[in-house]
Enzyme design. Structure first.
Site, mmCIF file in Angstrom:
data_model
loop_
_atom_site.group_PDB
_atom_site.id
_atom_site.type_symbol
_atom_site.label_atom_id
_atom_site.label_comp_id
_atom_site.label_asym_id
_atom_site.label_seq_id
_atom_site.Cartn_x
_atom_site.Cartn_y
_atom_site.Cartn_z
ATOM 1 N N ASN A 210 0.859 -1.187 0.000
ATOM 2 C CA ASN A 210 0.000 0.000 0.000
ATOM 3 C C ASN A 210 0.888 1.226 0.000
ATOM 4 O O ASN A 210 1.986 1.186 0.561
ATOM 5 C CB ASN A 210 -0.851 0.044 1.272
ATOM 6 C CG ASN A 210 -1.969 -0.967 1.253
ATOM 7 O OD1 ASN A 210 -2.435 -1.363 0.191
ATOM 8 N ND2 ASN A 210 -2.395 -1.377 2.426
ATOM 9 N N ASP A 279 -4.340 -5.888 2.663
ATOM 10 C CA ASP A 279 -5.479 -6.746 3.003
ATOM 11 C C ASP A 279 -5.260 -8.194 2.555
ATOM 12 O O ASP A 279 -5.792 -9.115 3.159
ATOM 13 C CB ASP A 279 -6.753 -6.194 2.351
ATOM 14 C CG ASP A 279 -7.179 -4.898 3.017
ATOM 15 O OD1 ASP A 279 -7.091 -4.835 4.255
ATOM 16 O OD2 ASP A 279 -7.555 -3.946 2.306
HETATM 17 O O1 C5P Z 1 -9.853 -2.493 7.298
HETATM 18 P P1 C5P Z 1 -9.371 -1.173 6.797
HETATM 19 O O2 C5P Z 1 -8.059 -1.259 6.091
HETATM 20 O O3 C5P Z 1 -10.389 -0.467 6.000
HETATM 21 O O4 C5P Z 1 -9.167 -0.274 8.128
HETATM 22 C C1 C5P Z 1 -8.089 0.548 8.375
HETATM 23 C C2 C5P Z 1 -7.668 0.447 9.824
HETATM 24 O O5 C5P Z 1 -7.540 -0.920 10.202
HETATM 25 C C3 C5P Z 1 -6.296 1.060 10.092
HETATM 26 O O6 C5P Z 1 -6.281 1.507 11.421
HETATM 27 C C4 C5P Z 1 -5.363 -0.131 9.873
HETATM 28 O O7 C5P Z 1 -4.155 0.044 10.577
HETATM 29 C C5 C5P Z 1 -6.191 -1.269 10.446
HETATM 30 N N1 C5P Z 1 -5.959 -2.563 9.764
HETATM 31 C C6 C5P Z 1 -5.382 -3.623 10.442
HETATM 32 N N2 C5P Z 1 -5.204 -4.830 9.837
HETATM 33 C C7 C5P Z 1 -5.600 -5.021 8.568
HETATM 34 C C8 C5P Z 1 -6.201 -3.968 7.857
HETATM 35 C C9 C5P Z 1 -6.360 -2.743 8.472
HETATM 36 O O8 C5P Z 1 -5.006 -3.450 11.613
HETATM 37 N N3 C5P Z 1 -5.419 -6.207 7.998
#
Ligand code: C5P
Length: 402
Positions: A210, A279
């Site tokens: 990312n 992800d």
């Molecule tokens: O799930 P999403 O990426 O939309 O959410 C972002 C938040 O979730 C951020 O705080 C990121 O650090 C955390 N996150 C995480 N583990 C993942 C994906 C996102 O801790 N696999």
């Protein structure tokens, strides 16, 4: 952004080879907007000249208690009164002994005794001198008297020996000084922060990642340290220097970050998940570089297979005795709606949201805080200032332990 804007600092030099670091220190302090009055002991003038310190500070340098440039022969009062802080760097073993005893037989020791402002010392000496019982007694006495002792660092010494007693580097002293002026909103709190991207290998030379510079996470780690917290940073690969005073665990993949977070989570009061975690990870990682040539033996062109990475933040938020959790969300549209939904989905009390388009890798950022009361936008500011505002917002919301 000048971190010491409007601050008046008396920089005292006692005798030691580390005086050469004070030349850089004075430049760094001035870069950050401070006014610096340099005062030197006689011994210090053997290591660096007053002319050098005067040229760098742009102000007269003082050494003599009877200096006729100061009206009424009150140099000790005049110099210490307008100061926000007196910083002794280097502080020799002898000078600390003097301070511990309250002696006042030269200009620098006299103005330390006559001061009405905080005193910070950065010790600099040979390792045996540092560990000697009288020095340790004096250090304990100085701390007891409310003096802040910065360092010392450890490593190779001018005498050729290796050990504790090196004066901190100029940038480390600057970080301590900036922290000194920040309110201690997270004193005695333990804070775990993730930052940067994760990278997921495809083959030995290619990755999926990312876009994330890590700047916001590193700025938060620094702000939490400045607020008095014991901070641990878990970081994916970035180009940033590790923040001073913050132990840093470097990882590559989301799974490594997940493991590192779980190994550190016990006893944390706050978890701030800033990392842009990938992800998905590739499950059929090639052991050799994948060739573009479709006839090559290791070619499997477009057949990558993926599996979902663990959601680190949601996992931590669901732990028994979970720390107070803060998440981040960079969206490209409908920020309020997506951010609140994400906060509820992850089961966390606070989420920081921003529109990704304008702030990627930038020095400034525009964020909103989302909590159960709704959206609270913060003014567009430098990332370090935003980080300090966020730490204040977290401290204000943190439940009091009973
Ligand atoms: O799930 P999403 O990426 O939309 O959410 C972002 C938040 O979730 C951020 O705080 C990121 O650090 C955390 N996150 C995480 N583990 C993942 C994906 C996102 O801790 N696999």
């Amino acid at each position: 952004m000048q971190e010491l804007h409007d601050k008046r600092i008396v920089l005292g030099l006692s005798g030691g080879i580390a005086c050469y670091k004070s030349a850089e220190l004075v430049r760094r302090l001035i870069e950050q907007g401070a006014t610096v009055d340099v005062v030197m002991t006689d011994a210090a003038t053997h290591f660096i000249t007053a002319v050098t310190m005067q040229a760098l500070s742009g102000r007269p340098v003082f050494n003599d208690a009877w200096d006729p440039r100061i009206p009424n022969n009150m140099a000790h009062i005049d110099l210490s009164r307008g100061a926000d802080v007196i910083l002794i760097a280097p502080a020799s073993a002898d000078f600390m002994a003097k301070l511990a005893q309250g002696r006042a037989d030269d200009l620098l020791s006299t103005l330390c005794l006559a001061r009405a402002c905080p005193l910070l010392v950065a010790p600099a000496m040979n390792r045996e001198m540092w560990s000697a019982a009288p020095t340790q007694r004096n250090v304990a006495q100085l701390k007891h008297d409310g003096v802040s002792v910065l360092g010392p660092g450890s490593g190779q010494q001018a005498c050729g020996e290796t050990g504790d007693g090196r004066m901190l580097e100029a940038l480390q002293i600057l970080a301590e000084l900036v922290a000194f002026f920040q309110p201690k909103l997270l004193q005695n709190k333990r804070v775990l922060i993730t930052a940067g991207p994760t990278v997921e290998p495809i083959d030995p030379v290619r990755v999926i990642t990312n876009r994330s510079s890590g700047k916001t996470g590193y700025a938060l780690a620094r702000a939490a340290f400045e607020a008095g917290a014991e901070v641990t940073l878990i970081s994916g690969p970035t180009a940033l220097p590790e923040p001073y005073g913050v132990p840093c665990i470097q990882v590559q993949t989301a799974q490594q970050m997940h493991e590192a977070v779980l190994s550190q989570i016990a006893g944390q009061d706050i978890f701030i998940s800033v990392a842009a975690v990938a992800d998905w990870r590739v499950t059929n990682v090639a052991s050799d570089k994948i060739k573009k040539d479709p006839l090559a033996a290791s070619s499997h062109t477009s057949n990558l297979e993926f599996s979902l990475n663990p959601d680190i933040l949601a996992t931590v938020a669901a732990l028994p005795n979970a720390p107070w959790c803060v998440g981040f969300a960079a969206e490209t549209e409908r920020l309020s709606e997506f951010a609140q939904a994400k906060r509820l989905r992850k089961g966390i009390p606070m989420l920081i949201g921003n529109l990704a388009q304008h702030v990627m890798d930038a020095e400034h950022t525009t964020v909103s805080i989302f909590d159960e009361q709704g959206e609270h936008p913060l003014p567009t500011s430098a990332k370090q200032d935003v980080a300090r505002m966020l730490i204040a917002a977290i401290a204000a919301r943190l439940p009091q332990k009973t």
